[in-house]
Design a protein around this motif. Structure first.
Motif, PDB file in Angstrom:
ATOM      1  N   SER A  73       0.967  -1.373  -0.311  1.00 35.72           N
ATOM      2  CA  SER A  73      -0.591   0.119   0.020  1.00 35.72           C
ATOM      3  C   SER A  73       0.803   1.376  -0.179  1.00 35.72           C
ATOM      4  N   GLY A  74       1.945   1.551  -0.104  1.00 30.39           N
ATOM      5  CA  GLY A  74       3.055   2.198  -0.514  1.00 30.39           C
ATOM      6  C   GLY A  74       3.825   2.720   0.841  1.00 30.39           C
ATOM      7  N   GLY A  75       4.143   1.702   2.078  1.00 32.98           N
ATOM      8  CA  GLY A  75       4.550   1.809   3.390  1.00 32.98           C
ATOM      9  C   GLY A  75       6.089   1.010   3.015  1.00 32.98           C
ATOM     10  N   HIS A  93       4.691   5.609   5.506  1.00 30.88           N
ATOM     11  CA  HIS A  93       3.588   5.542   5.056  1.00 30.88           C
ATOM     12  C   HIS A  93       3.242   6.969   4.439  1.00 30.88           C
ATOM     13  N   PRO A  94       2.309   7.677   3.162  1.00 26.82           N
ATOM     14  CA  PRO A  94       2.081   8.315   2.679  1.00 26.82           C
ATOM     15  C   PRO A  94       0.861   9.253   2.863  1.00 26.82           C
ATOM     16  N   GLN A  95       0.778   8.220   3.657  1.00 18.91           N
ATOM     17  CA  GLN A  95      -0.632   9.254   4.336  1.00 18.91           C
ATOM     18  C   GLN A  95      -0.931   8.688   5.926  1.00 18.91           C
ATOM     19  N   GLY A  96      -0.087   8.292   6.418  1.00 21.53           N
ATOM     20  CA  GLY A  96       0.386   7.965   7.926  1.00 21.53           C
ATOM     21  C   GLY A  96       0.796   8.889   8.709  1.00 21.53           C
ATOM     22  N   VAL A 137       1.830  -0.885  12.163  1.00 25.73           N
ATOM     23  CA  VAL A 137       0.787  -0.250  11.011  1.00 25.73           C
ATOM     24  C   VAL A 137      -0.607  -0.547  11.226  1.00 25.73           C
ATOM     25  N   ARG A 138      -0.657  -0.810  13.112  1.00 26.55           N
ATOM     26  CA  ARG A 138      -1.750   0.026  13.255  1.00 26.55           C
ATOM     27  C   ARG A 138      -1.975   1.126  14.064  1.00 26.55           C
ATOM     28  N   PRO A 142      -3.664   1.902   9.357  1.00 28.58           N
ATOM     29  CA  PRO A 142      -4.969   0.687  10.246  1.00 28.58           C
ATOM     30  C   PRO A 142      -5.763   0.058   9.017  1.00 28.58           C
ATOM     31  N   ALA A 143      -5.627   0.931   7.864  1.00 27.77           N
ATOM     32  CA  ALA A 143      -6.372  -0.187   7.351  1.00 27.77           C
ATOM     33  C   ALA A 143      -5.511  -1.586   5.969  1.00 27.77           C
ATOM     34  N   CYS A 144      -4.301  -1.551   6.329  1.00 28.49           N
ATOM     35  CA  CYS A 144      -4.003  -3.020   6.214  1.00 28.49           C
ATOM     36  C   CYS A 144      -4.790  -3.902   6.613  1.00 28.49           C
ATOM     37  N   ILE A 145      -4.889  -3.526   8.774  1.00 27.15           N
ATOM     38  CA  ILE A 145      -5.451  -4.855   8.858  1.00 27.15           C
ATOM     39  C   ILE A 145      -6.716  -5.119   8.977  1.00 27.15           C
ATOM     40  N   LEU A 146      -7.379  -3.961   9.079  1.00 29.66           N
ATOM     41  CA  LEU A 146      -8.944  -3.687   8.889  1.00 29.66           C
ATOM     42  C   LEU A 146      -9.706  -4.514  10.756  1.00 29.66           C
ATOM     43  N   GLY A 147      -7.875  -4.417  11.830  1.00 25.68           N
ATOM     44  CA  GLY A 147      -9.324  -4.878  12.869  1.00 25.68           C
ATOM     45  C   GLY A 147      -8.816  -6.047  13.248  1.00 25.68           C
TER      46      GLY A 147
END
Length: 192
Positions: A73-75, A93-96, A137-138, A142-147
């Motif tokens: 995802s770009g991380g 990460h570009p978004q985080g 990552v969380r 967090p979109a990578c692991i969805l909870g």
């Protein structure tokens, strides 16, 4: 091309996966549950054996899968220190944004999750790295692991308590129409 697989085909795959014994799944129902998660994530249902384990009856993402999702995802990650006593990684990460996370054996002891004879004493670097990955990552994407939890986290949970998932209630004042029922797909549209 769609990754949608019929429930019937998933059942055949699930049987084969359980019978093979290769992936540690104990029942067809466990495999089917994570196959449905994969399908919801627009992945082929058979991909679940690469990414998930069932630990104490719970689906858990392998830490390598979490890291792979993050990187896809770009991380990126830079391992600043890796030893049997301490692992430190800087995740971007570009978004985080950016975050440096550290886990030590002393932290595991203080948390009460370090046990002799467990993965913590046999493979400390792997256990520490998994904790760093899941926390970082969380925290930043967090979109990578969805909870989901990492396998290593679930292994350290206390014995699983029964989870109340709520009540199912039939709603009679709405009309439902079954769509796409051919080919084994079942989806419903609810019209108010």
């Amino acid at each position: 091309m769609s990754n949608l697989v019929t429930v019937t085909d998933m059942a055949v795959m699930a049987d084969s996966i359980v019978k093979s014994g290769f992936y540690g799944f104990k029942s067809k129902e466990q495999v089917m549950a994570v196959m449905l998660v994969a399908q919801a994530e627009n992945k082929h249902p058979a991909s679940v054996v690469q990414e998930y384990d069932i630990i104490q009856g719970r689906p858990a993402l392998k830490s390598q899968a979490i890291l792979a999702r993050f990187q896809l995802s770009g991380g990126s990650v830079q391992w600043d220190e890796v030893s049997p006593k301490k692992v430190v990684g800087t995740f971007k990460h570009p978004q985080g944004g950016s975050l440096t996370v550290e886990w030590t054996i002393e932290m595991a002891r203080q948390a009460g999750i370090y046990r002799e004879g467990s993965g913590w004493s046999k493979y400390p670097e792997d256990m520490l790295r998994a904790r760093v990955i899941s926390r970082a990552v969380r925290s930043i994407y967090p979109a990578c692991i969805l909870g989901h939890y990492a396998v290593e986290e679930v292994q350290d949970f206390d014995s699983p308590a029964p989870k109340h998932m709520g009540l199912v209630e039939e709603v009679k004042d709405r009309k439902s129409t079954r769509l796409n029922s051919s080919h084994g797909y079942i989806s419903y549209a609810v019209f108010c």
